[in-house]
Design a protein around this motif. Structure first.
Motif, mmCIF file in Angstrom:
data_model
loop_
_atom_site.group_PDB
_atom_site.id
_atom_site.type_symbol
_atom_site.label_atom_id
_atom_site.label_comp_id
_atom_site.label_asym_id
_atom_site.label_seq_id
_atom_site.Cartn_x
_atom_site.Cartn_y
_atom_site.Cartn_z
ATOM 1 N N VAL A 1 45.347 52.554 0.871
ATOM 2 C CA VAL A 1 45.828 52.806 2.516
ATOM 3 C C VAL A 1 46.003 54.378 2.798
ATOM 4 C CG1 VAL A 1 47.604 53.263 3.574
ATOM 5 C CG2 VAL A 1 47.065 50.982 2.711
ATOM 6 N N VAL A 2 44.389 55.057 2.840
ATOM 7 C CA VAL A 2 44.583 56.816 3.281
ATOM 8 C C VAL A 2 45.436 56.769 4.190
ATOM 9 C CG1 VAL A 2 42.746 57.882 3.763
ATOM 10 C CG2 VAL A 2 42.527 56.414 2.436
ATOM 11 N N HIS B 1 38.757 60.711 -5.637
ATOM 12 C CA HIS B 1 37.872 60.615 -4.262
ATOM 13 C C HIS B 1 38.722 60.377 -3.182
ATOM 14 C CE1 HIS B 1 35.114 58.994 -7.582
ATOM 15 N NE2 HIS B 1 35.157 60.787 -7.421
ATOM 16 N N ALA B 2 39.809 60.226 -3.009
ATOM 17 C CA ALA B 2 40.044 59.443 -1.431
ATOM 18 C C ALA B 2 40.103 61.279 -1.117
ATOM 19 C CB ALA B 2 41.516 58.573 -1.749
ATOM 20 N N LEU B 3 41.080 62.090 -1.467
ATOM 21 C CA LEU B 3 41.578 62.810 -0.460
ATOM 22 C C LEU B 3 39.645 63.947 -0.648
ATOM 23 C CD1 LEU B 3 43.208 65.833 -0.387
ATOM 24 C CD2 LEU B 3 43.272 66.812 -2.593
ATOM 25 N N ALA B 4 39.013 64.416 -1.897
ATOM 26 C CA ALA B 4 37.903 64.826 -1.946
ATOM 27 C C ALA B 4 36.624 64.183 -1.324
ATOM 28 C CB ALA B 4 37.781 65.122 -3.225
ATOM 29 N N GLY B 5 36.979 62.740 -0.675
ATOM 30 C CA GLY B 5 35.753 61.672 -0.857
ATOM 31 C C GLY B 5 35.129 62.349 0.662
ATOM 32 N N LEU B 6 36.828 61.313 0.985
ATOM 33 C CA LEU B 6 37.035 60.553 2.395
ATOM 34 C C LEU B 6 38.107 61.498 3.082
ATOM 35 C CD1 LEU B 6 37.605 57.347 1.286
ATOM 36 C CD2 LEU B 6 35.940 57.872 1.832
ATOM 37 N N GLY B 7 38.430 62.244 2.747
ATOM 38 C CA GLY B 7 39.202 63.573 3.166
ATOM 39 C C GLY B 7 40.676 63.839 3.837
ATOM 40 N N ALA B 8 41.201 62.660 2.880
ATOM 41 C CA ALA B 8 42.813 62.342 3.216
ATOM 42 C C ALA B 8 43.140 61.838 1.736
ATOM 43 C CB ALA B 8 43.018 62.053 4.695
ATOM 44 N N ALA B 9 44.550 62.132 0.980
ATOM 45 C CA ALA B 9 45.156 61.178 0.252
ATOM 46 C C ALA B 9 45.255 59.936 0.021
ATOM 47 C CB ALA B 9 46.112 62.359 -0.406
ATOM 48 N N LEU B 10 45.762 59.029 -0.743
ATOM 49 C CA LEU B 10 46.543 57.797 -0.776
ATOM 50 C C LEU B 10 47.631 58.487 0.019
ATOM 51 C CD1 LEU B 10 45.329 56.359 -3.933
ATOM 52 C CD2 LEU B 10 44.380 55.926 -1.404
ATOM 53 N N PRO C 1 58.695 57.318 4.451
ATOM 54 C CA PRO C 1 58.906 55.362 4.615
ATOM 55 C C PRO C 1 58.291 54.566 4.876
ATOM 56 C CG PRO C 1 60.058 57.972 6.300
ATOM 57 C CD PRO C 1 58.956 58.297 5.354
ATOM 58 N N GLY C 2 58.404 54.268 4.463
ATOM 59 C CA GLY C 2 57.191 53.041 3.828
ATOM 60 C C GLY C 2 56.530 52.771 3.288
ATOM 61 N N ALA C 3 56.408 53.695 2.143
ATOM 62 C CA ALA C 3 55.547 53.906 1.522
ATOM 63 C C ALA C 3 56.126 55.132 -0.156
ATOM 64 C CB ALA C 3 54.332 54.883 1.858
ATOM 65 N N GLN C 4 57.039 54.443 -0.295
ATOM 66 C CA GLN C 4 57.553 54.904 -1.782
ATOM 67 C C GLN C 4 56.963 54.852 -2.894
ATOM 68 O OE1 GLN C 4 60.972 56.276 -0.753
ATOM 69 N NE2 GLN C 4 59.911 55.497 1.143
ATOM 70 N N ARG C 5 56.366 54.550 -2.674
ATOM 71 C CA ARG C 5 55.040 54.938 -4.337
ATOM 72 C C ARG C 5 53.694 55.360 -3.603
ATOM 73 N NH1 ARG C 5 51.433 50.497 -5.437
ATOM 74 N NH2 ARG C 5 52.092 48.268 -3.416
ATOM 75 N N THR C 6 52.321 55.865 -4.308
ATOM 76 C CA THR C 6 50.914 55.446 -3.972
ATOM 77 C C THR C 6 51.440 54.082 -4.075
ATOM 78 O OG1 THR C 6 50.645 57.615 -5.872
ATOM 79 C CG2 THR C 6 48.682 56.694 -4.708
ATOM 80 N N MET C 7 50.057 54.296 -2.648
ATOM 81 C CA MET C 7 50.010 53.004 -1.950
ATOM 82 C C MET C 7 48.296 52.497 -2.924
ATOM 83 S SD MET C 7 52.427 52.210 -0.608
ATOM 84 C CE MET C 7 51.797 50.808 0.813
ATOM 85 N N LEU C 8 48.393 52.549 -4.298
ATOM 86 C CA LEU C 8 47.068 51.314 -4.110
ATOM 87 C C LEU C 8 47.321 49.995 -5.140
ATOM 88 C CD1 LEU C 8 44.099 52.398 -4.954
ATOM 89 C CD2 LEU C 8 44.562 53.634 -7.354
ATOM 90 N N GLY D 1 47.424 55.212 12.514
ATOM 91 C CA GLY D 1 46.736 56.346 11.735
ATOM 92 C C GLY D 1 46.061 56.564 9.526
ATOM 93 N N LEU D 2 46.350 55.401 9.434
ATOM 94 C CA LEU D 2 46.717 54.509 8.728
ATOM 95 C C LEU D 2 44.939 54.138 8.439
ATOM 96 C CD1 LEU D 2 50.350 54.004 7.468
ATOM 97 C CD2 LEU D 2 48.319 56.326 7.441
ATOM 98 N N THR D 3 44.210 54.043 6.878
ATOM 99 C CA THR D 3 43.179 53.381 6.511
ATOM 100 C C THR D 3 42.817 52.811 5.312
ATOM 101 O OG1 THR D 3 42.007 54.893 8.264
ATOM 102 C CG2 THR D 3 40.610 53.734 6.868
ATOM 103 N N LEU D 4 42.635 51.578 5.968
ATOM 104 C CA LEU D 4 42.571 50.379 4.538
ATOM 105 C C LEU D 4 40.901 50.615 4.124
ATOM 106 C CD1 LEU D 4 44.406 48.472 2.346
ATOM 107 C CD2 LEU D 4 43.638 46.327 4.068
#
Length: 220
Positions: free
Chosen positions: A91-92, A159-168, A180-187, A140-143
C-alpha cells in the motif's frame, strides 16, 4: 500463541505465511523470533527446516523453508540465479502515476548516528530491478503489485519512494511511520514460485492480511 499457517509442504520444502512483526532472526535487543517456532514446522521430520531467504520483520506472507541441506543449497542457487518468482502487494501512501512500469536503481547502504542505516539510490550501488502495476486506489492510497527481479535489502521500500514518488504506508524508515490503520510497513509477500529440476515447482499464495482488508483492499 497463534499457529503459523503452512501454505506448501513436501519432502524438501515448506512455505509458511509469516505474520507481520515476527523477525526471522533474533533481534539484537532480544525478544521472540521465528527460530523459537522452528520445532512447529518439523511436521514429522527429525530436523527443523531453515529459512532460505529473508523478508523484513514488518512484512507478512510467503517465506520458503528448506527441510534438508541439499534442498537449501538448490534453493539458494535458484535465488542467486534469479529464477524465483516473487509477487508482493504494497500500500503506497499516495497516488501513483501510470498503470505499470519497471523501476531500475542502483542501491547502496548508508548509516548515520541520528537515523541509523538505510538504503539509498547511488551510482556506486548494486543494481536493483522491480516491475510494478497499479491494482486499486482508495482514500488517497494505492495498492501496487511488485515483482522484484533482484533481491536487494529494502528494495521494494526504496523503489516505492524513489520510483513511485511515495513510500509504503506505515514505513518508519522511508515514510512517515505508523499511522491509524497501518501499524507496520504495509508490504505483503503474496506469492512465491521456485522452479525445481525434475519436479513441480514450489508454489504458494498467502491470503491478504486483515490490515490490508481494513484499508479497503480486501480483494487485491
Amino acid at each position: 500463541m497463534n499457529s503459523i499457517p503452512v501454505l506448501f509442504e513436501d519432502g524438501e520444502a515448506l512455505v509458511i505465511d509469516k505474520p507481520a512483526g515476527l523477525p526471522i532472526e533474533r533481534p539484537r535487543a532480544g525478544g521472540p523470533c521465528l527460530e523459537d517456532r522452528a520445532a512447529e514446522f518439523r511436521l514429522g521430520f527429525a530436523r527443523s527446516p531453515v529459512p532460505v531467504h529473508r523478508i523484513d520483520t514488518d512484512t507478512s506472507g510467503c517465506l520458503l523453508l528448506a527441510r534438508n541441506p541439499k534442498a537449501l543449497k538448490r534453493f539458494n542457487a535458484a535465488f542467486e540465479a534469479r529464477q524465483v518468482e516473487k509477487v508482493y502487494l504494497g500500500v503506497v501512501a499516495g497516488p501513483v502515476e501510470g498503470e505499470a512500469g519497471t523501476i531500475e536503481l542502483a542501491l547502496t547502504k548508508i548509516s548515520s548516528a541520528e537515523k541509523g542505516w538505510r538504503m539509498i539510490p547511488a551510482k556506486k550501488g548494486k543494481q536493483s530491478i522491480t516491475h510494478w502495476r497499479k491494482l486499486a486506489e482508495r482514500d488517497g492510497l494505492t495498492l501496487v503489485e511488485f515483482r522484484p527481479e533482484t533481491g536487494r535489502t529494502h528494495q521494494i521500500r526504496v523503489h516505492a519512494l524513489a520510483g513511485l514518488g511515495a513510500a509504503l504506508l506505515g514505513d518508519p524508515v522511508y515514510g512517515a511511520g505508523p499511522v491509524p490503520g497501518a501499524q507496520r510497513t504495509m508490504l505483503h509477500a503474496a506469492e512465491l514460485t521456485v522452479p525445481r529440476e525434475g519436479k513441480a515447482p514450489v508454489h504458494a499464495r498467502a491470503p491478504l492480511p486483515a490490515d490490508f482488508a481494513a484499508l479497503g483492499f480486501g480483494h487485491g
